[in-house]
Scaffold this active site. Structure first.
Site, PDB file in Angstrom:
ATOM      1  N   GLY A 244       1.138  -1.565   0.010  1.00 42.29           N
ATOM      2  CA  GLY A 244       0.021  -0.130   0.237  1.00 42.29           C
ATOM      3  C   GLY A 244       0.486   1.432   0.157  1.00 42.29           C
ATOM      4  N   PRO A 282      -4.101  -0.419  -4.600  1.00 42.68           N
ATOM      5  CG  PRO A 282      -4.754   1.673  -5.339  1.00 42.68           C
ATOM      6  CD  PRO A 282      -4.503   0.233  -5.739  1.00 42.68           C
ATOM      7  NE  ARG A 321      -4.772   4.507  10.234  1.00 39.77           N
ATOM      8  CZ  ARG A 321      -3.204   5.187   9.923  1.00 39.77           C
ATOM      9  NH1 ARG A 321      -3.797   6.352  10.247  1.00 39.77           N
ATOM     10  NH2 ARG A 321      -2.482   4.385   9.831  1.00 39.77           N
ATOM     11  CB  CYS A 352     -14.690   4.997  30.096  1.00 40.41           C
ATOM     12  SG  CYS A 352     -16.225   5.778  29.312  1.00 40.41           S
ATOM     13  CD  GLU A 353      -9.285   1.972  26.931  1.00 36.61           C
ATOM     14  OE1 GLU A 353      -8.462   1.895  26.573  1.00 36.61           O
ATOM     15  OE2 GLU A 353     -10.838   1.932  26.147  1.00 36.61           O
ATOM     16  CE1 TYR A 382      -7.103  -0.526   5.753  1.00 34.22           C
ATOM     17  CE2 TYR A 382      -5.784   1.259   5.199  1.00 34.22           C
ATOM     18  CZ  TYR A 382      -6.449   0.109   4.876  1.00 34.22           C
ATOM     19  OH  TYR A 382      -6.354  -0.640   4.188  1.00 34.22           O
TER      20      TYR A 382
HETATM   21  N1  LLP Z   1      -3.687  -5.771   0.019  1.00 30.96           N
HETATM   22  C1  LLP Z   1      -4.253  -6.349   0.688  1.00 30.96           C
HETATM   23  C2  LLP Z   1      -3.963  -7.576   0.311  1.00 30.96           C
HETATM   24  C3  LLP Z   1      -3.811  -5.343   1.803  1.00 30.96           C
HETATM   25  O1  LLP Z   1      -3.804  -6.947   2.528  1.00 30.96           O
HETATM   26  C4  LLP Z   1      -3.955  -4.354   1.775  1.00 30.96           C
HETATM   27  C5  LLP Z   1      -4.119  -3.749   2.799  1.00 30.96           C
HETATM   28  C6  LLP Z   1      -4.379  -3.600   0.972  1.00 30.96           C
HETATM   29  C7  LLP Z   1      -4.377  -3.940  -0.226  1.00 30.96           C
HETATM   30  C8  LLP Z   1      -4.811  -2.048   1.244  1.00 30.96           C
HETATM   31  O2  LLP Z   1      -3.810  -1.704   1.372  1.00 30.96           O
HETATM   32  P1  LLP Z   1      -3.486  -0.060   0.789  1.00 30.96           P
HETATM   33  O3  LLP Z   1      -3.294   0.738  -0.119  1.00 30.96           O
HETATM   34  O4  LLP Z   1      -4.558   0.484   2.032  1.00 30.96           O
HETATM   35  O5  LLP Z   1      -2.051   0.521   1.988  1.00 30.96           O
HETATM   36  N2  LLP Z   1      -5.715  -0.692   8.996  1.00 30.96           N
HETATM   37  C9  LLP Z   1      -4.734  -0.284   8.834  1.00 30.96           C
HETATM   38  C10 LLP Z   1      -4.116  -1.061   7.617  1.00 30.96           C
HETATM   39  C11 LLP Z   1      -3.636  -2.401   7.653  1.00 30.96           C
HETATM   40  C12 LLP Z   1      -3.876  -2.546   5.660  1.00 30.96           C
HETATM   41  C13 LLP Z   1      -4.484  -3.857   5.536  1.00 30.96           C
HETATM   42  N3  LLP Z   1      -3.942  -4.563   4.033  1.00 30.96           N
HETATM   43  C14 LLP Z   1      -4.168   0.974   9.317  1.00 30.96           C
HETATM   44  O6  LLP Z   1      -4.955   1.785  10.007  1.00 30.96           O
HETATM   45  O7  LLP Z   1      -3.223   1.691   8.651  1.00 30.96           O
END
Ligand code: LLP
Length: 423
Positions: A244, A282, A321, A352-353, A382
């Site tokens: 990503g 992406p 996050r 509450c934390e 996210y």
């Molecule tokens: N493809 C796969 C197989 C993935 O696991 C992910 C993200 C993406 C594509 C998309 O990646 P991006 O372009 O969004 O970076 N919750 C975390 C991010 C977890 C990403 C998990 N996989 C955060 O808030 O930073």
């Protein structure tokens, strides 16, 4: 500290001479008035432009939007209209996307532990392809195929064995990972051979995802070169080079553009036959900067000699996050968006934390008072997708703005919603 850096704002953001922020031609204060706070506001034009840049950079039918970053019915329809395929990591994401009218053959399924039911839907509906993550999954597909479901097209997820510069929790390309078939211990090649000899799958290619929020183009280039070297002798038609692309959350950060990312990909894949289908996946880079969260300030607590706490009406339930990854954000008042932010405060939520922190040490305008609005930009990825209703705080509403119109695309949760699962 100066006013908010406009680079962090959605593309159509405009600040009037009086300091009022509008997005998509709609005043953010008016959105807060109409839809309440907290609300996620997305600049629809910005999302569409990001989709279009990605398609221009990587080619038609080569961009797979990772729905985990942000998905609801409107977003699924938008991404589909803009010609993106949609990556779903669970049956739930598949349901939302299919329910929005996206055809099955525009969906790709991921996941390191897909259930029989999830694989069953993917095979029955005929998804574009499934990204297979493990030997156990190959065996599950074989069982389903032996029961009469058609053999799906699959890519095998390969872990190239490289650690990228990002938070440990979102790094996925290293050997020590729950994801994929390891290249270095021979599992990747064993999986290729297994898939090739199995009548239950049509092996079309390989896939990697090295991590999320990656800001260094060198990291991509290193991983992609390893993947391309492995891929070349396999003579397969398709490869997904995931990982990503990161985004700038604060004025200090710089992220590569989609075009810079694409030129790295083109360099890394230059030896591949022109017919090879090269996909990218992406999520964050499509939606993060298109979205902001609007909160209202509920309490201001100065502690002499220590710090000031500003509490807003959301928090870790709409943006976990900062707590999970130590992620940094900025904040400003959308009704005096060009005011210098010479004050400092910790922006916290209503949970509450003590860990319920949105910004550890934020620059804020002087004299923030109860009832002021506070905007945190770059929350389009996210945030809503990881939102919870901890403390039974209802999830925020989501509003798309465009050409002077604000359109509610996900309504705020109600108290009734909070008990709808109870029996
Ligand atoms: N493809 C796969 C197989 C993935 O696991 C992910 C993200 C993406 C594509 C998309 O990646 P991006 O372009 O969004 O970076 N919750 C975390 C991010 C977890 C990403 C998990 N996989 C955060 O808030 O930073």
């Amino acid at each position: 500290m100066s006013a908010i850096n406009t680079h962090l704002l959605p593309q159509t953001a405009d600040i009037s001479s009086a300091g009022n922020l509008s997005i998509g031609g709609v005043s953010v204060a008016a959105i807060a008035e109409q839809f309440g706070t907290p609300t996620f506001v997305y600049d629809e034009e910005h999302i569409r432009t990001s989709c279009q840049s990605a398609v221009r950079a990587f080619g038609p039918d080569r961009v797979i939007y990772a729905t985990k970053a942000f998905i609801n019915t409107a977003m699924a329809q938008l991404a589909h209209e803009e010609g993106l395929l949609l990556d779903v990591a669970t049956g739930g994401e598949l349901f939302v996307v299919r329910n929005a009218g996206v055809p099955a053959n525009r969906c790709v399924m991921h996941g390191n532990n897909k259930s029989l039911e999830e694989l069953q839907s993917a095979m029955r509906e005929g998804l574009h392809h499934i990204v297979v993550d493990s030997f156990d999954e190959l065996q599950r597909i074989e069982v389903l195929h032996s029961e009469g479901l058609p053999a799906p097209k699959v890519q095998l997820r390969i872990t190239p064995g490289l650690h990228v510069d990002t938070h440990e929790y979102v790094a996925t390309g290293q050997d020590d990972s729950k994801f994929g078939f390891n290249l270095n211990n021979g599992d990747a090649m064993r999986a290729i051979e297994y898939a090739r000899s199995s009548p239950a799958v049509h092996l079309t290619g390989i896939h990697c995802h090295i991590g999320s929020n990656v800001l260094s183009v060198d990291n991509f280039e290193d991983a992609w070169r390893v993947m391309v070297e492995f891929f070349l002798p396999l003579n397969l038609p398709a490869i997904t080079l995931g990982g990503g692309l990161g985004v700038a959350y604060t004025a200090n950060e710089v992220a590569p553009t989609m075009e810079q990312w694409a030129s790295v990909l083109h360099r890394a894949t230059s030896q591949l036959p022109a017919t090879t289908e090269v996909f990218v996946e992406p999520g964050r880079s499509i939606v993060a900067a298109a979205g902001i969260t609007v909160y209202e300030v509920g309490t201001v607590k100065p502690i002499d000699g220590i710090r000031t706490y500003i509490s807003v009406d959301g928090g870790m339930s709409d943006n976990p996050r900062p707590m999970m990854y130590g992620s940094e954000y900025e904040a400003f008042d959308p009704q005096r968006a060009n005011a210098p932010r010479s004050g400092r405060a910790r922006i916290v939520g209503k949970h509450c934390e003590s860990g319920d922190i949105l910004i550890f040490d934020a620059a804020v305008p002087e004299n923030i008072t109860v009832g002021d609005l506070l905007v945190v930009p770059v929350t389009g990825a996210y945030g809503y997708s990881m939102a919870s209703n901890y403390n039974k705080v209802p999830r925020p509403s989501v509003v798309f703005v465009r050409n002077g119109n604000a359109r509610l695309v996900s309504r705020r949760e109600t108290f009734d919603d909070l008990v709808r699962l109870d029996v």
